[in-house]
Design a protein around this motif. Structure first.
Motif, PDB file in Angstrom:
ATOM      1  N   TYR A   1       1.355   5.660   0.115  1.00  0.00           N
ATOM      2  CA  TYR A   1       0.594   7.031   0.717  1.00  0.00           C
ATOM      3  C   TYR A   1       0.872   7.895  -0.025  1.00  0.00           C
ATOM      4  CZ  TYR A   1       0.714   5.042   6.020  1.00  0.00           C
ATOM      5  OH  TYR A   1       0.040   3.905   7.129  1.00  0.00           O
TER       6      TYR A   1
ATOM      7  N   THR B   1      -8.505  -0.089   1.413  1.00  0.00           N
ATOM      8  CA  THR B   1      -8.168   0.693  -0.383  1.00  0.00           C
ATOM      9  C   THR B   1      -6.501   0.788  -0.764  1.00  0.00           C
ATOM     10  OG1 THR B   1      -7.621   2.149   1.767  1.00  0.00           O
ATOM     11  CG2 THR B   1      -9.958   2.483  -0.032  1.00  0.00           C
ATOM     12  N   GLN B   2      -6.107   0.620  -1.376  1.00  0.00           N
ATOM     13  CA  GLN B   2      -4.613   0.710  -1.743  1.00  0.00           C
ATOM     14  C   GLN B   2      -3.511   1.852  -1.929  1.00  0.00           C
ATOM     15  OE1 GLN B   2      -7.152  -0.695  -4.470  1.00  0.00           O
ATOM     16  NE2 GLN B   2      -6.910  -2.475  -3.013  1.00  0.00           N
TER      17      GLN B   2
ATOM     18  N   LEU C   1      -4.072   5.848   0.094  1.00  0.00           N
ATOM     19  CA  LEU C   1      -4.003   6.868   1.057  1.00  0.00           C
ATOM     20  C   LEU C   1      -3.982   7.924   0.551  1.00  0.00           C
ATOM     21  CD1 LEU C   1      -5.515   7.390   3.475  1.00  0.00           C
ATOM     22  CD2 LEU C   1      -3.621   7.230   4.583  1.00  0.00           C
TER      23      LEU C   1
ATOM     24  N   ALA D   1       1.740  -1.017   4.501  1.00  0.00           N
ATOM     25  CA  ALA D   1       1.846   0.461   3.337  1.00  0.00           C
ATOM     26  C   ALA D   1       3.457   0.351   3.494  1.00  0.00           C
ATOM     27  CB  ALA D   1       2.474   1.418   4.080  1.00  0.00           C
TER      28      ALA D   1
ATOM     29  N   LYS E   1     -10.294   2.369   6.589  1.00  0.00           N
ATOM     30  CA  LYS E   1     -10.109   1.466   5.135  1.00  0.00           C
ATOM     31  C   LYS E   1      -8.438   0.948   4.950  1.00  0.00           C
ATOM     32  CE  LYS E   1     -14.103   3.537   3.378  1.00  0.00           C
ATOM     33  NZ  LYS E   1     -14.860   5.012   1.814  1.00  0.00           N
ATOM     34  N   PHE E   2      -7.588   2.549   5.038  1.00  0.00           N
ATOM     35  CA  PHE E   2      -6.458   2.154   4.200  1.00  0.00           C
ATOM     36  C   PHE E   2      -5.963   0.992   5.190  1.00  0.00           C
ATOM     37  CE2 PHE E   2      -2.033   3.534   4.021  1.00  0.00           C
ATOM     38  CZ  PHE E   2      -2.310   3.388   3.209  1.00  0.00           C
TER      39      PHE E   2
ATOM     40  N   GLU F   1     -11.778   6.752   6.958  1.00  0.00           N
ATOM     41  CA  GLU F   1     -11.358   6.717   5.706  1.00  0.00           C
ATOM     42  C   GLU F   1      -9.736   5.794   5.624  1.00  0.00           C
ATOM     43  OE1 GLU F   1     -11.324   7.762   1.956  1.00  0.00           O
ATOM     44  OE2 GLU F   1     -13.672   7.357   2.684  1.00  0.00           O
TER      45      GLU F   1
ATOM     46  N   GLN G   1       0.886  -1.518  -0.242  1.00  0.00           N
ATOM     47  CA  GLN G   1      -0.466   0.164  -0.118  1.00  0.00           C
ATOM     48  C   GLN G   1       0.837   1.247   0.134  1.00  0.00           C
ATOM     49  OE1 GLN G   1      -1.894  -1.975   3.551  1.00  0.00           O
ATOM     50  NE2 GLN G   1      -4.084  -0.509   2.960  1.00  0.00           N
TER      51      GLN G   1
ATOM     52  N   MET H   1      -8.889   4.569  -3.912  1.00  0.00           N
ATOM     53  CA  MET H   1      -8.433   5.255  -2.171  1.00  0.00           C
ATOM     54  C   MET H   1      -8.797   5.383  -1.332  1.00  0.00           C
ATOM     55  SD  MET H   1      -6.575   7.854  -6.053  1.00  0.00           S
ATOM     56  CE  MET H   1      -5.809   6.828  -7.050  1.00  0.00           C
ATOM     57  N   SER H   2      -7.871   5.986  -0.173  1.00  0.00           N
ATOM     58  CA  SER H   2      -8.466   7.248   0.540  1.00  0.00           C
ATOM     59  C   SER H   2      -8.042   8.528   0.844  1.00  0.00           C
ATOM     60  CB  SER H   2      -8.387   6.488   2.057  1.00  0.00           C
ATOM     61  OG  SER H   2      -9.307   5.187   2.189  1.00  0.00           O
TER      62      SER H   2
END
Length: 691
Positions: free
Chosen positions: A476, A533-534, A536, A551, A527-528, A524, A474, A509-510
């Motif tokens: 950021y 979600t992949q 953020l 991540a 979710k990450f 949100e 994931q 996405m978040s």
């Protein structure tokens, strides 16, 4: 107002713009630089690389050149007999002709440049030679001014004249000494009066250095004396609970639940904490360690010692998401052990909350994890023995004070921070805390690779992100929303989010930023965290405490807009699992020298302490977090914690000697110090007892 050259109007302007209200304020309004004016050069000695110089000679003639409609350039040809230079003005022609005369002798001061094959001085400072005594000039001071003061005619030169007037008014011996003779003599410090005269009018570099050392020492000495006086006072007044034994709970955890062997640094810190808790005085310890160094594990083991001695413990985190993470981490660590851990945040309501409060008061809950909800009146412990405060600078002083009232004796306090604090700064901001440092990462952690990319290389960056996500990782992506009020930044984030959705239509996405409601933000984030979600997309709200081991990529856009410590904190969000992680710093191509240095340091090292030291040197201490807890306004006028580390240490050593000799501040020999401290203090609240 009554100083010659000020008057009512200027008084208001000096107060509003520069904070100058009294004669003392003016004396302590120190120059920010000095230029050596003790020497006069001849024109034939000059070369194009010279900084500011002064020459002595006469104006031979004036000449004018048109600069378009209603504007002209005035040039005076100036000679000292060894050559000719031009003095140039682009405005103020009337004033120039009225003030400066052909054939009068002047001293010119400015920076020479070459134009049309001849040296010229643009808008130089000019004084009549007869008015200036060369031996008087020495080093010329320069004072900070604002646009408003300059428009009103108060320039650096005016402030220099005001200060000169004030100093000439002060009779010899009129400034009382603020340091006792035994300190000034032993350390070879000049008197306070000499220091003020030399700081504003040094005749030589030697005089200037003597003045700076004296004034910096005094400023730092009183900050340290204040902190150490409170610490001694605190230790005398407040006895800590004695946690004598390490018992069954701790040993069982150590033997059966410890997920990996402790690092040498963790063991050393545990020894320091054990010694504090057995000593009979209240522990006030700051635990520093980079993200992922295992601070939470040390905090948990400290809590287990409290439980072994019949006490409860709590841990207070600045955000709900961080509190939840501490809660799940602690539950995981204690799996299979008969220890009750509960979470108390703003979202725990109704019957559930009531049940937790009742059981806490009965002593049935051993560890409480929460946000500032923990310090509410309704939260009552049976026997609170230890409070752990995470990222303490996020809490107000008064909020932390409430923790104290939860127990008949103040509980032991362990403060944790992932923000590395350079030693000189820690001695000043957290001067009343003992400091422990975890400076090793647990085995198996790979150092994060930090890469600098320019914003024109986004295509290759996107393909790297795609590669990582396709391997199950994931990502950021952080936008620089520095101030929540910056509309352009907000637009930047919103537009950037839409662009990223077009670039990565195949991923979920978040989006998180500070303007969102807490509930939506948590949703949100969750979710990450859960992997739904992949990517953020966020602002710096993720700087502290999001733990997503999966991540592996942190992309920071417009990285030139962040400070070093902030970049380091953001980078710490990745590298929490065993896989290789990356931090990509994206900047524009044109960067200032300072910014390039910052980016290079980030790419060169993962060591938070090296980064913090560099940040302090590059940016200065600025608005230091937590500074109001020392009880004295932390407004350093001349000392610089980043550059004056040796003086900080010297000041602390001297202050410590005095506190050791007179812990109750009663001896006459030190009366000048205790009286001065009273003058300097702006509040009587014992802030430093609230760590």
């Amino acid at each position: 107002m009554y100083l010659s050259g000020v008057g009512p109007k200027r008084k208001d302007l000096l107060s509003k713009e520069l904070g100058l209200n009294t004669w003392c304020d003016l004396l302590e309004y120190y120059p920010y630089k000095y230029v050596d004016r003790s020497r006069i050069y001849t024109i034939n000695e000059m070369d194009g690389n010279m900084p500011f110089v002064q020459i002595k000679g006469r104006i031979l003639s004036f000449e004018e050149f048109a600069l378009g409609a209603r504007r002209k350039r005035v040039v005076a040809h100036f000679s000292d007999g060894t050559g000719v230079v031009d003095l140039v003005w682009f405005r103020g022609a009337q004033y120039i002709y009225k003030t400066y005369k052909v054939n009068e002798e002047y001293i010119i001061f400015g920076k020479p440049t070459i134009f049309g094959g001849r040296y010229q001085f643009a808008h130089p400072e000019i004084e009549k030679a007869a008015d200036l005594q060369l031996n008087e000039m020495g080093m010329q001071p320069y004072y900070s001014t604002t646009e408003k003061t300059r428009t009103a005619g108060i320039t650096s030169r005016n402030i220099e004249k005001l200060t000169k007037t004030l100093i000439s008014k002060l009779p010899q011996g009129s400034l009382p000494e603020t340091l006792p003779a035994f300190i000034t003599q032993r350390l070879h410090l000049i008197s306070r009066e000499e220091a003020y005269r030399y700081i504003h009018y040094p005749h030589s570099l030697d005089e200037l250095q003597h003045a700076q050392v004296r004034l910096k020492f005094e400023e730092l000495f009183y900050v340290q004396l204040n902190i150490l006086r409170y610490t001694a006072d605190h230790r005398r007044k407040y006895k800590g609970y004695i946690f004598e034994h390490v018992g069954q709970v701790f040993n069982s955890f150590y033997k059966n639940n410890l997920p990996f062997a402790l690092t040498g640094a963790q063991k050393r810190v545990m020894h320091e904490i054990r010694a504090d808790m057995k000593s009979g005085r209240q522990m006030n310890r700051l635990l520093q360690g980079d993200v992922g160094s295992g601070k939470t594990l040390v905090a948990l083991m400290t809590m287990l010692i409290a439980i072994d001695n019949g006490f409860q413990a709590c841990i207070m985190a600045p955000t709900e998401i961080l509190a939840e993470q501490h809660f799940s981490t602690i539950k995981e660590f204690l799996h299979g052990m008969d220890i009750r851990v509960e979470l108390l945040t703003g979202i725990v309501k109704g019957k559930r909350r009531q049940a937790i409060l009742e059981d806490l008061h009965k002593g049935e809950i051993q560890i409480l994890v929460g946000t500032h909800a923990v310090i509410e009146e309704s939260v009552q412990f049976a026997r609170l023995g230890l409070a752990v405060v995470d990222e303490q600078h996020r809490f107000g002083v008064a909020q932390r004070a409430k923790l104290w009232k939860k127990s008949e004796n103040p509980p032991h306090i362990l403060v944790m921070t992932a923000t590395p604090i350079p030693r000189t700064l820690a001695m000043t901001i957290y001067g009343d805390l003992d400091v422990s440092v975890i400076d090793e990462l647990p085995p198996g952690r790979k150092p994060i690779m930090t890469i600098h990319k320019y914003d024109k290389q986004m295509t290759s960056l996107y393909s790297g992100i795609r590669q990582q996500i396709n391997q199950g990782r994931q990502v950021y992506i952080v936008f620089p929303l520095i101030k929540e009020s910056e509309k352009s930044d907000m637009k930047n984030l919103e537009e950037g989010f839409e662009v990223l959705r077009e670039v990565f239509p195949e991923y979920r996405m978040s989006k998180v930023h500070g303007k969102m409601k807490a509930k939506d933000k948590e949703e949100e984030m969750q979710k990450f965290v859960s992997g739904e979600t992949q990517i953020l997309v966020a602002t710096t709200v993720i700087e502290v405490g999001v733990n997503v081991p999966n991540a592996s990529v942190m992309v920071i856009l417009d990285a030139q807009r962040f400070g070093l410590s902030q970049l380091h904190q953001l980078r710490g969000r990745v590298g929490r699992g065993a896989k290789q992680s990356y931090c990509i710093l994206v900047t524009k191509v044109e960067l200032s020298e300072d910014t390039r240095k910052r980016i290079d340091i980030m790419c060169d090292t993962n060591d938070g302490f090296r980064i913090a030291e560099a940040d302090l040197k590059l940016r200065g201490p600025g608005d230091l977090e937590g500074t109001q807890q020392s009880g004295m306004a932390f407004d350093l006028k001349i000392a610089d914690i980043a550059r004056d580390g040796q003086i900080v240490q010297l000041a602390r050593d001297e202050a410590q000697k005095i506190i050791d000799d007179d812990p109750e501040c009663k001896k006459n020999i030190y009366s000048v110090l205790w009286n001065r401290l009273k003058e300097l203090r702006k509040t009587n609240i014992n802030w430093s007892a609230i760590s």
